[in-house]
Design a protein around this motif. Sequence first.
Motif, PDB file in Angstrom:
ATOM      1  N   GLN A 283       0.836  -1.191   0.000  1.00  0.00           N
ATOM      2  CA  GLN A 283       0.000   0.000   0.000  1.00  0.00           C
ATOM      3  C   GLN A 283       0.874   1.246   0.000  1.00  0.00           C
ATOM      4  OE1 GLN A 283      -3.687   0.500   0.432  1.00  0.00           O
ATOM      5  NE2 GLN A 283      -3.581  -1.522  -0.522  1.00  0.00           N
TER       6      GLN A 283
ATOM      7  N   THR B   3      -5.063   6.163   0.887  1.00  0.00           N
ATOM      8  CA  THR B   3      -4.279   4.952   0.653  1.00  0.00           C
ATOM      9  C   THR B   3      -4.694   4.349  -0.676  1.00  0.00           C
ATOM     10  OG1 THR B   3      -5.803   3.354   1.652  1.00  0.00           O
ATOM     11  CG2 THR B   3      -4.326   4.543   3.150  1.00  0.00           C
TER      12      THR B   3
ATOM     13  N   PRO C  81      -3.300   1.009  -3.770  1.00  0.00           N
ATOM     14  CA  PRO C  81      -2.423  -0.156  -3.910  1.00  0.00           C
ATOM     15  C   PRO C  81      -1.058   0.197  -4.499  1.00  0.00           C
ATOM     16  CG  PRO C  81      -4.579  -0.524  -4.930  1.00  0.00           C
ATOM     17  CD  PRO C  81      -4.472   0.929  -4.640  1.00  0.00           C
TER      18      PRO C  81
END
Length: 251
Positions: free
Chosen positions: A133, A217, A219
């Motif tokens: 992340q 946040t 990936p």
Amino acid sequence: MQQTQSCVVMAAGEYYDEPIALHEGDILIAADGGLDHARQAELEPDYVIGDFDSAQESERTVAAENDHVLVLPPQKDDPDLLSALKFGWSLGYRTFHIYGALGGRIDHTISALQITALVAQRGGTAILHGNRQHITALCDGSLTFEATDLTAITKHEPAYVSVFAHSDVAHDVTETGLKYGLEHAELSNQQVNGLSNELLNATSATVSVNEGTLLITYPAGIADPEHHVSHEFEGNLGDLDFSISAALRVH
């Protein structure tokens, strides 16, 4: 997407086996114990900064091997990570990729999140690299994720994007191109209703806030989103700190 020159900072926390991405024109700063991680990765920092309380090598050894070393006193207000970003900012960099600032001690992680928001509130971009992340902050502007084939990146798991208010209130928050749309909403830092939205396959997405600061946040493995600000920002990250505040008492 045109590559922006970045200041890459290596801190002393967890690295999760993510390779350090360096591009032409970038500089690498090791913050204190980040020097040990740089050496393990066979990278030579352009600058080393810190009080060296968490580095395995002594200040004398570090200084002898690198002409670009700034030794800070152990008793000061700023953590070494913020000192590294202040130094990078003074060199003209406004985009920061930070490794080793997540995981490990939770207080250091919270500090890194606060610092990321500070950079955004001065008109810069800071991206924390963590366990599959990335975390960034957005202040009075928008960020856009380009359309991506997610199947090879997420291995059929949802590509989560979470949005949290860092400021007391974030006004006029809009999310488009995600699984759950949001239009002109107001978020507060006492709410968690921005948790676990999802990118859609081969679809661009945008998160915007008219007034306030968000922590976001997304990936690892996808292209970092493009940041756009809605106005000029004032101020900087401040001068390097070499002492503690007068209000503090050392026993």
